[in-house]
Design a protein around this motif. Structure first.
Motif, PDB file in Angstrom:
ATOM      1  N   THR A 224       0.830  -1.193   0.000  1.00  0.00           N
ATOM      2  CA  THR A 224       0.000   0.000   0.000  1.00  0.00           C
ATOM      3  C   THR A 224       0.869   1.250   0.000  1.00  0.00           C
ATOM      4  OG1 THR A 224      -0.082   0.074   2.416  1.00  0.00           O
ATOM      5  CG2 THR A 224      -1.780  -1.218   1.306  1.00  0.00           C
ATOM      6  N   SER A 225       0.242   2.413  -0.217  1.00  0.00           N
ATOM      7  CA  SER A 225       0.967   3.670  -0.066  1.00  0.00           C
ATOM      8  C   SER A 225       1.366   3.862   1.388  1.00  0.00           C
ATOM      9  CB  SER A 225       0.092   4.842  -0.503  1.00  0.00           C
ATOM     10  OG  SER A 225      -0.151   4.813  -1.882  1.00  0.00           O
ATOM     11  N   PRO A 226       2.534   4.442   1.641  1.00  0.00           N
ATOM     12  CA  PRO A 226       2.944   4.670   3.028  1.00  0.00           C
ATOM     13  C   PRO A 226       1.910   5.476   3.796  1.00  0.00           C
ATOM     14  CG  PRO A 226       4.769   5.077   1.524  1.00  0.00           C
ATOM     15  CD  PRO A 226       3.554   4.874   0.669  1.00  0.00           C
ATOM     16  N   LEU A 227       1.785   5.172   5.060  1.00  0.00           N
ATOM     17  CA  LEU A 227       0.826   5.867   5.910  1.00  0.00           C
ATOM     18  C   LEU A 227       1.022   7.374   5.859  1.00  0.00           C
ATOM     19  CD1 LEU A 227      -1.379   5.507   8.172  1.00  0.00           C
ATOM     20  CD2 LEU A 227       0.532   5.577   9.794  1.00  0.00           C
ATOM     21  N   THR A 228       2.274   7.832   5.882  1.00  0.00           N
ATOM     22  CA  THR A 228       2.535   9.271   5.848  1.00  0.00           C
ATOM     23  C   THR A 228       2.023   9.894   4.552  1.00  0.00           C
ATOM     24  OG1 THR A 228       4.760   8.745   5.027  1.00  0.00           O
ATOM     25  CG2 THR A 228       4.533   9.176   7.382  1.00  0.00           C
ATOM     26  N   ASP A 229       2.090   9.172   3.434  1.00  0.00           N
ATOM     27  CA  ASP A 229       1.582   9.690   2.169  1.00  0.00           C
ATOM     28  C   ASP A 229       0.066   9.823   2.208  1.00  0.00           C
ATOM     29  OD1 ASP A 229       4.197   9.603   1.387  1.00  0.00           O
ATOM     30  OD2 ASP A 229       3.915   8.132  -0.222  1.00  0.00           O
ATOM     31  N   ARG A 230      -0.600   8.858   2.811  1.00  0.00           N
ATOM     32  CA  ARG A 230      -2.067   8.925   2.890  1.00  0.00           C
ATOM     33  C   ARG A 230      -2.509  10.129   3.713  1.00  0.00           C
ATOM     34  NH1 ARG A 230      -3.350   2.874   4.835  1.00  0.00           N
ATOM     35  NH2 ARG A 230      -1.280   2.128   4.229  1.00  0.00           N
ATOM     36  N   ILE A 231      -1.862  10.320   4.855  1.00  0.00           N
ATOM     37  CA  ILE A 231      -2.223  11.464   5.702  1.00  0.00           C
ATOM     38  C   ILE A 231      -1.915  12.775   4.990  1.00  0.00           C
ATOM     39  CG2 ILE A 231      -1.642  12.660   7.845  1.00  0.00           C
ATOM     40  CD1 ILE A 231      -1.241   9.914   9.139  1.00  0.00           C
ATOM     41  N   ALA A 232      -0.772  12.844   4.324  1.00  0.00           N
ATOM     42  CA  ALA A 232      -0.382  14.067   3.634  1.00  0.00           C
ATOM     43  C   ALA A 232      -1.314  14.397   2.477  1.00  0.00           C
ATOM     44  CB  ALA A 232       1.053  13.941   3.134  1.00  0.00           C
ATOM     45  N   ALA A 233      -1.996  13.407   1.934  1.00  0.00           N
ATOM     46  CA  ALA A 233      -2.871  13.635   0.780  1.00  0.00           C
ATOM     47  C   ALA A 233      -4.217  14.231   1.164  1.00  0.00           C
ATOM     48  CB  ALA A 233      -3.093  12.318   0.035  1.00  0.00           C
ATOM     49  N   ILE A 234      -4.614  14.144   2.407  1.00  0.00           N
ATOM     50  CA  ILE A 234      -5.975  14.520   2.787  1.00  0.00           C
ATOM     51  C   ILE A 234      -6.272  15.970   2.425  1.00  0.00           C
ATOM     52  CG2 ILE A 234      -7.536  14.865   4.738  1.00  0.00           C
ATOM     53  CD1 ILE A 234      -6.309  12.353   6.013  1.00  0.00           C
ATOM     54  N   ASN A 235      -5.406  16.906   2.825  1.00  0.00           N
ATOM     55  CA  ASN A 235      -5.663  18.315   2.529  1.00  0.00           C
ATOM     56  C   ASN A 235      -5.802  18.550   1.031  1.00  0.00           C
ATOM     57  OD1 ASN A 235      -5.460  18.901   5.271  1.00  0.00           O
ATOM     58  ND2 ASN A 235      -3.337  19.594   5.135  1.00  0.00           N
ATOM     59  N   ASP A 236      -4.967  17.897   0.239  1.00  0.00           N
ATOM     60  CA  ASP A 236      -4.991  18.093  -1.212  1.00  0.00           C
ATOM     61  C   ASP A 236      -6.294  17.586  -1.818  1.00  0.00           C
ATOM     62  OD1 ASP A 236      -2.459  19.178  -1.068  1.00  0.00           O
ATOM     63  OD2 ASP A 236      -1.447  17.293  -1.542  1.00  0.00           O
ATOM     64  N   GLN A 267      -0.466  12.581  14.869  1.00  0.00           N
ATOM     65  CA  GLN A 267       0.105  12.820  13.551  1.00  0.00           C
ATOM     66  C   GLN A 267      -0.955  13.373  12.596  1.00  0.00           C
ATOM     67  OE1 GLN A 267       1.752   9.246  11.841  1.00  0.00           O
ATOM     68  NE2 GLN A 267       2.542  10.278  10.005  1.00  0.00           N
ATOM     69  N   LEU A 268      -2.145  12.815  12.657  1.00  0.00           N
ATOM     70  CA  LEU A 268      -3.237  13.273  11.810  1.00  0.00           C
ATOM     71  C   LEU A 268      -3.632  14.709  12.157  1.00  0.00           C
ATOM     72  CD1 LEU A 268      -5.329  12.496   9.631  1.00  0.00           C
ATOM     73  CD2 LEU A 268      -6.756  11.564  11.470  1.00  0.00           C
ATOM     74  N   ASP A 269      -3.748  14.997  13.425  1.00  0.00           N
ATOM     75  CA  ASP A 269      -4.112  16.340  13.875  1.00  0.00           C
ATOM     76  C   ASP A 269      -3.091  17.375  13.405  1.00  0.00           C
ATOM     77  OD1 ASP A 269      -5.704  18.201  15.482  1.00  0.00           O
ATOM     78  OD2 ASP A 269      -3.984  18.227  16.821  1.00  0.00           O
ATOM     79  N   ASP A 270      -1.817  17.027  13.475  1.00  0.00           N
ATOM     80  CA  ASP A 270      -0.763  17.947  13.038  1.00  0.00           C
ATOM     81  C   ASP A 270      -0.831  18.235  11.542  1.00  0.00           C
ATOM     82  OD1 ASP A 270       0.233  18.119  15.611  1.00  0.00           O
ATOM     83  OD2 ASP A 270       1.811  16.623  15.290  1.00  0.00           O
ATOM     84  N   ALA A 271      -1.332  17.284  10.761  1.00  0.00           N
ATOM     85  CA  ALA A 271      -1.290  17.411   9.302  1.00  0.00           C
ATOM     86  C   ALA A 271      -2.483  18.149   8.709  1.00  0.00           C
ATOM     87  CB  ALA A 271      -1.209  16.016   8.671  1.00  0.00           C
ATOM     88  N   LEU A 272      -3.619  18.140   9.377  1.00  0.00           N
ATOM     89  CA  LEU A 272      -4.849  18.640   8.767  1.00  0.00           C
ATOM     90  C   LEU A 272      -4.955  20.154   8.850  1.00  0.00           C
ATOM     91  CD1 LEU A 272      -7.464  16.023  10.025  1.00  0.00           C
ATOM     92  CD2 LEU A 272      -6.196  16.040   7.871  1.00  0.00           C
ATOM     93  N   ASN A 273      -5.390  20.763   7.742  1.00  0.00           N
ATOM     94  CA  ASN A 273      -5.657  22.193   7.759  1.00  0.00           C
ATOM     95  C   ASN A 273      -7.102  22.446   8.192  1.00  0.00           C
ATOM     96  OD1 ASN A 273      -7.343  21.810   5.491  1.00  0.00           O
ATOM     97  ND2 ASN A 273      -5.721  22.327   4.049  1.00  0.00           N
TER      98      ASN A 273
END
Length: 357
Positions: A224-236, A267-273
């Protein structure tokens, strides 16, 4: 010549082909994408002895997923009521997957291998969905699925983000729901396909990015895609016009499991706008495992079974198909669910929990 995805999930060398699929425009498009693939004619996409039900395929589990593609015609078109992830489960435009998550339920049904099967009669599937959505009319009252729209899960048996690397089926569905009043598409994914960012869904498709703690993902989310990539994609994806939820599943109980989930939520909280936070919701699904899949996994990934197969905290229940499933014991599971939902409330107070079980 074969075509390979950017992260080498697919390198199609053989296409198992229903002749009726080759006569359809979508089937012809797919065949043209893989001109060097060996074509093997089949009577039906469910009846391929060398793929399904042959225990010798355990050793070639990932290779088959990488190199084989099945092209067929979806014959039964029904939208099944659901009530959890969606109001209805749409007819599949694909099943199987190039990824190899150790807990996936699809191999239970298909035997020892489950490469992607793509259905070429997309026009009939879309026509059926249009008729079904029109019959529903306006949603009369909100429910936990959605306050306004009838939601159709378009990826119950596959990962639509991966399917979109093979054909236009998923894009056609997203564009269809964009123009369907009162209806919305939805699918869960573990693969970040940024081509989807250009599709202009206009809030009519919900993507549920599947997340689990990093240690669990590394062990269980194979290919699968790395977990960090999935989280980073949410805002986009939110910025591109998708509704984005998170699918927290499967929740695997092991030593230190709750602490690992706390780290993930931080980690999720830190990433979300702010925009992503305003529309966020979560669904939570604790692990259900299966005796047959347990035996399969022992043949190719026994390390996964050390956390998936836990008789000390699980109980058995016979499934509707006659097999044995295991899930966390009554009483214990209630405490696990409460602990995780309380943690989410504390760490992500803006995140609505749609359901947890």
């Amino acid at each position: 010549m074969s075509i390979t995805t950017r992260d080498h999930l697919l390198d199609i060398r053989r296409i198992y082909l229903e002749p009726a699929a080759a006569e359809l425009p979508r089937g012809q498009e797919i065949l043209a994408r893989f001109p060097g693939a060996e074509l093997i004619e089949i009577a039906g996409h469910h009846r391929i002895p060398e793929l399904y039900g042959d225990e010798r395929n355990v050793a070639r589990w990932v290779r088959i997923k990488t190199e084989a593609l099945v092209l067929g015609v979806k014959k039964s078109l029904t939208a099944r009521p659901n009530g959890r992830s969606a109001d209805f489960i749409a007819p599949s435009t694909a099943n199987g997957c190039a990824m190899a998550c150790a807990y996936c339920y699809v191999p239970r049904r298909k035997g020892y291998s489950n490469p992607i099967t793509v259905f070429a009669n997309i026009d009939k599937i879309i026509a059926y969905l249009r008729r079904h959505a029109a019959r529903q009319g306006v949603k009369s009252e909100p429910n936990q699925v959605d306050p306004h729209d009838w939601v159709y899960d378009i990826g119950e048996n596959s990962d639509c983000s991966v399917d979109a690397t093979i054909s236009r089926n998923v894009r056609d569905l997203v564009e269809t729901f964009r123009d369907l009043p009162g209806a919305k598409a939805s699918f869960a994914t573990k693969y970040v396909n940024r081509d989807l960012l250009d599709w202009d869904p206009r809030s009519s498709t919900r993507i549920r990015f599947s997340l689990m703690p990093a240690a669990d993902s590394k062990l269980l989310d194979i290919r699968t895609s790395p977990l960090t990539d999935r989280i980073a994609a949410i805002n986009d994806f939110v910025a591109a016009g998708y509704e984005v939820h998170v699918n927290l599943s499967p929740v695997v109980v092991r030593d230190g499991w709750l602490e690992s989930w706390a780290e993930l939520l931080e980690q999720l909280d830190d990433a979300l706008n702010p925009e992503a936070r305003r529309q966020l919701a979560a669904e939570i699904v604790f692990l259900t495992h299966n005796e047959r899949l347990h035996e399969v996994n022992l043949g190719w990934h026994p390390q996964a079974e050390e956390v998936l197969w836990r008789p000390d905290v699980q109980q058995a229940k016979r499934s509707q198909t006659g097999g044995w499933n295991v899930r966390y014991r009554t009483g214990l599971k209630g405490r696990y669910v409460a602990a995780l939902t309380d943690l989410i409330t504390a760490k992500l107070p803006y995140c609505r929990i749609r359901y947890a079980f």
